[in-house]
Design a protein around this motif. Sequence first.
Motif, PDB file in Angstrom:
ATOM      1  N   SER A 139     -20.753   0.920   1.170  1.00 49.38           N
ATOM      2  CA  SER A 139     -20.427   0.767  -0.258  1.00 49.38           C
ATOM      3  C   SER A 139     -19.630   1.943  -0.797  1.00 49.38           C
ATOM      4  CB  SER A 139     -21.713   0.614  -1.075  1.00 49.38           C
ATOM      5  OG  SER A 139     -22.524   1.767  -0.952  1.00 49.38           O
ATOM      6  N   THR A 140     -19.471   3.001  -0.011  1.00 47.94           N
ATOM      7  CA  THR A 140     -18.764   4.228  -0.409  1.00 47.94           C
ATOM      8  C   THR A 140     -19.106   4.610  -1.854  1.00 47.94           C
ATOM      9  OG1 THR A 140     -16.753   2.965  -0.975  1.00 47.94           O
ATOM     10  CG2 THR A 140     -16.886   3.895   1.235  1.00 47.94           C
ATOM     11  N   THR A 141     -20.388   4.835  -2.084  1.00 54.71           N
ATOM     12  CA  THR A 141     -20.889   5.181  -3.404  1.00 54.71           C
ATOM     13  C   THR A 141     -20.499   6.602  -3.766  1.00 54.71           C
ATOM     14  OG1 THR A 141     -22.784   3.749  -2.973  1.00 54.71           O
ATOM     15  CG2 THR A 141     -22.958   5.245  -4.837  1.00 54.71           C
ATOM     16  N   TYR A 142     -20.141   6.814  -5.017  1.00 57.51           N
ATOM     17  CA  TYR A 142     -19.765   8.140  -5.482  1.00 57.51           C
ATOM     18  C   TYR A 142     -20.144   8.302  -6.947  1.00 57.51           C
ATOM     19  CZ  TYR A 142     -15.713   5.896  -7.762  1.00 57.51           C
ATOM     20  OH  TYR A 142     -14.909   5.116  -8.548  1.00 57.51           O
ATOM     21  N   LEU A 143     -20.045   9.519  -7.442  1.00 52.85           N
ATOM     22  CA  LEU A 143     -20.326   9.803  -8.846  1.00 52.85           C
ATOM     23  C   LEU A 143     -19.023  10.147  -9.530  1.00 52.85           C
ATOM     24  CD1 LEU A 143     -22.920  10.033 -10.655  1.00 52.85           C
ATOM     25  CD2 LEU A 143     -22.638  12.508 -10.463  1.00 52.85           C
ATOM     26  N   ASP A 144     -18.670   9.399 -10.574  1.00 49.57           N
ATOM     27  CA  ASP A 144     -17.477   9.704 -11.370  1.00 49.57           C
ATOM     28  C   ASP A 144     -17.889  10.624 -12.510  1.00 49.57           C
ATOM     29  OD1 ASP A 144     -14.548   8.949 -11.706  1.00 49.57           O
ATOM     30  OD2 ASP A 144     -15.323   8.615 -13.724  1.00 49.57           O
ATOM     31  N   ILE A 145     -17.261  11.790 -12.593  1.00 52.85           N
ATOM     32  CA  ILE A 145     -17.703  12.838 -13.512  1.00 52.85           C
ATOM     33  C   ILE A 145     -16.597  13.141 -14.524  1.00 52.85           C
ATOM     34  CG2 ILE A 145     -18.485  15.227 -13.705  1.00 52.85           C
ATOM     35  CD1 ILE A 145     -19.478  15.030 -10.831  1.00 52.85           C
ATOM     36  N   SER A 146     -16.923  13.044 -15.792  1.00 51.31           N
ATOM     37  CA  SER A 146     -16.036  13.466 -16.868  1.00 51.31           C
ATOM     38  C   SER A 146     -16.899  13.834 -18.060  1.00 51.31           C
ATOM     39  CB  SER A 146     -15.046  12.352 -17.245  1.00 51.31           C
ATOM     40  OG  SER A 146     -15.708  11.300 -17.919  1.00 51.31           O
ATOM     41  N   ALA A 147     -16.274  14.368 -19.113  1.00 48.13           N
ATOM     42  CA  ALA A 147     -17.022  14.710 -20.320  1.00 48.13           C
ATOM     43  C   ALA A 147     -17.571  13.472 -21.001  1.00 48.13           C
ATOM     44  CB  ALA A 147     -16.140  15.499 -21.283  1.00 48.13           C
ATOM     45  N   ALA A 148     -16.878  12.348 -20.847  1.00 48.07           N
ATOM     46  CA  ALA A 148     -17.292  11.111 -21.512  1.00 48.07           C
ATOM     47  C   ALA A 148     -18.437  10.417 -20.799  1.00 48.07           C
ATOM     48  CB  ALA A 148     -16.112  10.155 -21.640  1.00 48.07           C
ATOM     49  N   HIS A 149     -18.508  10.567 -19.468  1.00 46.99           N
ATOM     50  CA  HIS A 149     -19.544   9.865 -18.725  1.00 46.99           C
ATOM     51  C   HIS A 149     -19.783  10.530 -17.379  1.00 46.99           C
ATOM     52  CE1 HIS A 149     -15.780   8.028 -17.165  1.00 46.99           C
ATOM     53  NE2 HIS A 149     -16.430   8.114 -16.025  1.00 46.99           N
ATOM     54  N   VAL A 150     -20.974  10.344 -16.858  1.00 49.90           N
ATOM     55  CA  VAL A 150     -21.330  10.691 -15.483  1.00 49.90           C
ATOM     56  C   VAL A 150     -21.930   9.423 -14.899  1.00 49.90           C
ATOM     57  CG1 VAL A 150     -22.746  12.136 -13.991  1.00 49.90           C
ATOM     58  CG2 VAL A 150     -21.692  13.121 -16.038  1.00 49.90           C
TER      59      VAL A 150
END
Length: 574
Positions: free
Chosen positions: A455-466
């Motif tokens: 599934s190549t899971t990852y965490l998308d990180i920004s000030a608006a959302h994690v």
Amino acid sequence: MEQLNQRGTALGNISGSIEEVTSYDDTGNPSVMFFAQYLSIPYAEPPIRFRRPEPKTPSPGYSSAFAADVLCTVGDVVVVVINFRQGMLGFFSLGSEAASGNYGLFDQQMALQWIAKYIHSFGGDPKKVTLVGNSFGASNAIYHTLYPGNGGLIHRVVALSGTALLPSGGKSYVRNSIETGVLEEIGCQRASDADIMSCLRGKSLTDILNALDKKSFTFAPSVDGTFLRSDPEVMITDLAKDDNSTEELEFLNVDLMLGLNNMEGGAHVALLWAERLNTTYNEFNVSRADIRNIVVPIAIKRTFGSNISQAITQTVNFQYNDVTGTDDPQRLRQRVVDLFTDIDVAAPLVRTGNVHALLGQGSTYLYQFSEPLNLTQAPVWLSGANRADDVHFLFGFSERGLQFVNHVTGFTPTVEQRVLSTRLIKMIAKFARTGNPNPLSAAGDPQWPEYDATSTTYLDISAAHVTPKHHFREPFMTFWTSVVSELLTATSQNATSPLVCPKEIGHTIKVNLVSAENITIALSIVSFCLLCACVLLVCLSVAREPTLYSNNKYAVMKTPNLSETPSISGPSDS
């Protein structure tokens, strides 16, 4: 500043100072914290040129004051930043005993030995050592997990925007021969290797550097039979085989975190393509014909070599060019950025993560950083995070750290960016302590799931959302890890041209390490020292024992850094 008592080690007494820094919590509220810093700690004797380092003999040491960073205080970790030989002094090789190369890697390895022996004197836990590198530094971090001599010295790795691999079938980063013209430029072309080395050691450092400045030469790690016993590509991909020779490698035993910025390829717009396409990097008016005839062919040659099937070039063009639309400048700019983000960073990280997740004993995590930093050196149309933007956030935005950027860009972080910096620091610090970045710091944050190859899971990180997400950068990752690999096999084309690493000049700060001829270690942080892809600095983060050095007056952190050599006295503009 308050002077600390000396710390006694087998190498002598080392003094440091108490410093204060303003940090920000998860809601943006400032607070003053204190930390201990130690600078200019030698971990090896001053090296003999083009020879491996020797351990440091006992002697007294003292550290002068130097700006520390919020990373150690907010993260509650000991942070070690090492100085080592770079460029020709660190990686020149003749492929023989006369000059076997990899001196910079051996410098780093001796620093790891120093940490294992002495970090407890500064509150560190030698059983919780996390090796952190950015870009070329990240590939160095992976190399260390392939060296049997590092057994037990590394427990976790954070590889940011780089690894030891390229896309499937790409040419390796390691070199087994020197570039044509190096010895001629320096004036040391001789009949025997021994005579060459005698000539090089007889040249002044100024003469060598002046000669190298005339042309663009690249020096990289090499297969020396000791540190790198074979090509890292072979060593990592062979881990899937039942081969007893790979059992002692730490790569599968360490916990691994991989990270990148969502617009990594934006650096290439300024560094490689604007002048070549007769435009400016802020305008970057690129056409579909430019992508088809110039951008894609050169990108493929850089990665796979010159002897490559035209079918592969055409397939890459079809994947990344806007073959059905109009010449929309913004859309075409984005396609170029995507191409280099994927080919240089994303696809190699996925290949590395797949092997580690499938076969490794340790945990595997992947993140994509999407928060733009808006430094003036980035193209005005670039809407995401450019190369090394996450490193700024990881090192934090202390007032001392910002002075290295403000004098160039006038940059001031927003409250939201300060909050995001705190969150990123805490995630990676938790990973350094436990191998697991969870629980995430903000209330209501989801779990960061481990990466898996399906599934190549990852965490998308920004000030608006994690936000946890699946299917990282698809369909592009499947294209590079499967389609291109199968095309290479089907066309039976073996690339032979060497990989070219362009000199990256588009970043704000560059620490000039190429002329370092002394080896030191110090206990502190140098903000923004990991910004250049070809001028690397490996940061060694060591988790602090929580029961040590905690008292009512100070939140005391210990940190090793880099100073004492003239080349580290201060940052210079890229």
